[in-house]
Write an enzyme that holds these catalytic residues in place. Structure first.
Site, PDB file in Angstrom:
ATOM      1  N   SER A   1       0.838  -1.189   0.000  1.00 16.44           N
ATOM      2  CA  SER A   1       0.000   0.000   0.000  1.00 16.44           C
ATOM      3  C   SER A   1       0.877   1.245   0.000  1.00 16.44           C
ATOM      4  O   SER A   1       2.102   1.166   0.165  1.00 16.44           O
ATOM      5  CB  SER A   1      -0.904   0.010   1.233  1.00 16.44           C
TER       6      SER A   1
ATOM      7  N   ASP B   1      -1.273  -1.644  -3.683  1.00 14.84           N
ATOM      8  CA  ASP B   1      -2.636  -1.533  -3.177  1.00 14.84           C
ATOM      9  C   ASP B   1      -3.115  -0.082  -3.253  1.00 14.84           C
ATOM     10  O   ASP B   1      -2.415   0.787  -3.757  1.00 14.84           O
ATOM     11  CB  ASP B   1      -2.649  -2.062  -1.732  1.00 14.84           C
ATOM     12  N   HIS B   2      -4.271   0.193  -2.703  1.00 13.48           N
ATOM     13  CA  HIS B   2      -4.964   1.486  -2.744  1.00 13.48           C
ATOM     14  C   HIS B   2      -4.063   2.696  -2.988  1.00 13.48           C
ATOM     15  O   HIS B   2      -3.187   3.007  -2.188  1.00 13.48           O
ATOM     16  CB  HIS B   2      -5.702   1.717  -1.420  1.00 13.48           C
TER      17      HIS B   2
ATOM     18  N   GLU C   1      -8.297   3.091   5.362  1.00 10.70           N
ATOM     19  CA  GLU C   1      -7.069   2.438   4.920  1.00 10.70           C
ATOM     20  C   GLU C   1      -6.119   3.513   4.429  1.00 10.70           C
ATOM     21  O   GLU C   1      -6.403   4.236   3.470  1.00 10.70           O
ATOM     22  CB  GLU C   1      -7.337   1.416   3.813  1.00 10.70           C
TER      23      GLU C   1
ATOM     24  N   HIS D   1     -12.962  -1.941   5.431  1.00 11.04           N
ATOM     25  CA  HIS D   1     -11.584  -2.191   5.848  1.00 11.04           C
ATOM     26  C   HIS D   1     -11.480  -2.216   7.366  1.00 11.04           C
ATOM     27  O   HIS D   1     -12.258  -1.563   8.061  1.00 11.04           O
ATOM     28  CB  HIS D   1     -10.661  -1.084   5.327  1.00 11.04           C
TER      29      HIS D   1
ATOM     30  N   HIS E   1     -12.366  -6.610  -1.341  1.00  7.59           N
ATOM     31  CA  HIS E   1     -11.668  -5.750  -0.382  1.00  7.59           C
ATOM     32  C   HIS E   1     -12.347  -5.853   0.977  1.00  7.59           C
ATOM     33  O   HIS E   1     -13.511  -6.221   1.081  1.00  7.59           O
ATOM     34  CB  HIS E   1     -11.696  -4.292  -0.854  1.00  7.59           C
ATOM     35  N   GLY E   2     -11.600  -5.477   2.013  1.00 13.26           N
ATOM     36  CA  GLY E   2     -12.180  -5.477   3.352  1.00 13.26           C
ATOM     37  C   GLY E   2     -12.672  -6.844   3.756  1.00 13.26           C
ATOM     38  O   GLY E   2     -13.732  -6.999   4.355  1.00 13.26           O
ATOM     39  N   GLY E   3     -11.860  -7.866   3.472  1.00  8.65           N
ATOM     40  CA  GLY E   3     -12.298  -9.234   3.713  1.00  8.65           C
ATOM     41  C   GLY E   3     -12.002  -9.770   5.099  1.00  8.65           C
ATOM     42  O   GLY E   3     -12.503 -10.834   5.463  1.00  8.65           O
TER      43      GLY E   3
ATOM     44  N   ASN F   1      -8.085  -9.247  -0.752  1.00  7.71           N
ATOM     45  CA  ASN F   1      -7.070  -8.556   0.031  1.00  7.71           C
ATOM     46  C   ASN F   1      -7.123  -8.977   1.488  1.00  7.71           C
ATOM     47  O   ASN F   1      -8.197  -9.046   2.084  1.00  7.71           O
ATOM     48  CB  ASN F   1      -7.281  -7.040  -0.054  1.00  7.71           C
TER      49      ASN F   1
ATOM     50  N   THR G   1      -5.486  -6.817   7.701  1.00  6.30           N
ATOM     51  CA  THR G   1      -5.749  -6.716   9.133  1.00  6.30           C
ATOM     52  C   THR G   1      -5.453  -8.027   9.856  1.00  6.30           C
ATOM     53  O   THR G   1      -4.778  -8.040  10.891  1.00  6.30           O
ATOM     54  CB  THR G   1      -7.217  -6.309   9.373  1.00  6.30           C
TER      55      THR G   1
END
Length: 340
Positions: A53, A95-96, A169, A212, A249-251, A271, A274
């Site tokens: 990221s 990433d982002h 994020e 996220h 995303h945010g899985g 992705n 965390t």
């Protein structure tokens, strides 16, 4: 060939879509976390994706200069060398990246890969993400068109996020509300602007309630079945079945049932950040609490070098994160599917 060539990366994504599995895309911030991700993929016999990221790249660039491009390039070059020792194939991804960081991150990295390709080499990264979710869809797609053209020239796949993912994020924050669901109209506008492969391949991060970070059950309502509606809506207009390669995303914290539904509906990349951050840090905290009188010079003592040596707790962190990566490959059905 541990780092995928452009041809192999396309093959990886095609295999995932056809086999209804997805690759864990593991965020890394150091050589330690890179090795942990590679170890997890190797132990699971799964190919995978390593991603950096903007915040991770800044951290990798060192806190003196915090240069994102330097950090990303340095770890990518390291990955090209160290990955040779692992019996799996991995793709490198950024990433982002929001609009205000494009000139300091994705655009320079695209130029580096373009020069490599001109010199007869493979690109440094295999894919880059443009996160335009904070922009209007029109502006988002206009920038995506420009980046897709450059990515295609560099033999790179672009990832686009067309609607918001909730939570925070790397400084990009979106509220958790009804805007977290992509509509069929959004998907059709994306196909109109970016094509369906003829203008360059892209991955689509559509929103189906994703968030996220860390959240408790009940705070987020995921609707992975929405992805089927998006594919069918675009397929009905363009006549191309299952037109999109989706990204989840945010899985972190998602149920196995939600993940399975997403896989059935075209997700090829998920992705994970965390959960692997926690897996890496948890044994370090355990070590420090159990051996506080060894890692600290308590009451004028000298401590114990064997306990505060970073290699001691670093090995524990690597093993724990690798185990979590293995778990991710099992949830995403990529375990045992590596390219031989």
């Amino acid at each position: 060939m541990p780092i995928a060539t452009p041809e192999v990366y396309n093959e990886m994504l095609d295999r995932a879509k056809a086999g209804k599995f997805a690759y864990p895309a593991i965020n890394v911030t150091s050589s330690q976390t890179l090795n942990a991700a590679l170890r997890g993929f190797a132990e699971a016999e799964s190919d995978g994706i390593i991603q950096i990221s903007t915040g991770g790249a800044e951290f990798l660039g060192g806190q003196y200069s915090k240069d994102m491009v330097t950090g990303a390039v340095a770890l990518a070059e390291y990955a090209h060398i160290i990955a040779e020792k692992y019996p799996v194939t991995v793709a490198l991804h950024t990433d982002h990246c929001p609009k205000d960081k494009l000139d300091g991150y994705v655009r320079p990295l695209l130029e580096i890969s373009q020069e490599r390709v001109k010199a007869g080499q493979n690109p440094l990264f295999q894919s880059h993400m443009w996160d335009g979710s904070a922009e209007t869809l029109a502006d988002n797609l206009a920038i995506a068109q420009e980046l897709l053209d450059k990515a295609r020239a560099a033999q790179i796949i672009l990832e686009v996020e067309i609607t918001p993912t909730g939570g925070e994020e790397d400084g990009v924050t979106h509220e958790i509300n009804d805007s977290l669901y992509t509509t069929v109209e959004d998907a059709i506008r994306t196909a109109e602007a970016l094509g369906l492969g003829e203008k360059g391949r892209y991955l689509l991060a559509a929103s189906f309630g994703n968030v996220h970070g860390v959240y408790k059950p009940g705070n987020v309502v995921l609707r992975p079945e929405l992805l089927k509606e998006l594919n069918e809506g675009v397929a009905a207009k363009y006549g191309k079945p299952s037109p999109f390669d989706f990204v989840f995303h945010g899985g972190s914290g998602s149920s196995e049932e939600e993940i399975a539904t997403a896989l059935e509906n075209g997700v090829v990349k998920m992705n994970i950040d965390t959960d692997t951050q926690y897996a890496f840090t948890r044994p370090v905290a355990d070590h420090m609490f159990k051996h506080y009188d060894g890692v600290l010079k308590v009451d004028g003592e000298v401590g114990s070098k064997s306990t505060y040596d970073p290699r001691t707790w670093g090995k524990l962190a690597e093993a724990s994160m690798a185990k979590r990566v293995v778990e991710a490959t099992q949830h995403l059905r990529s375990a045992g599917t590596r390219i031989k």
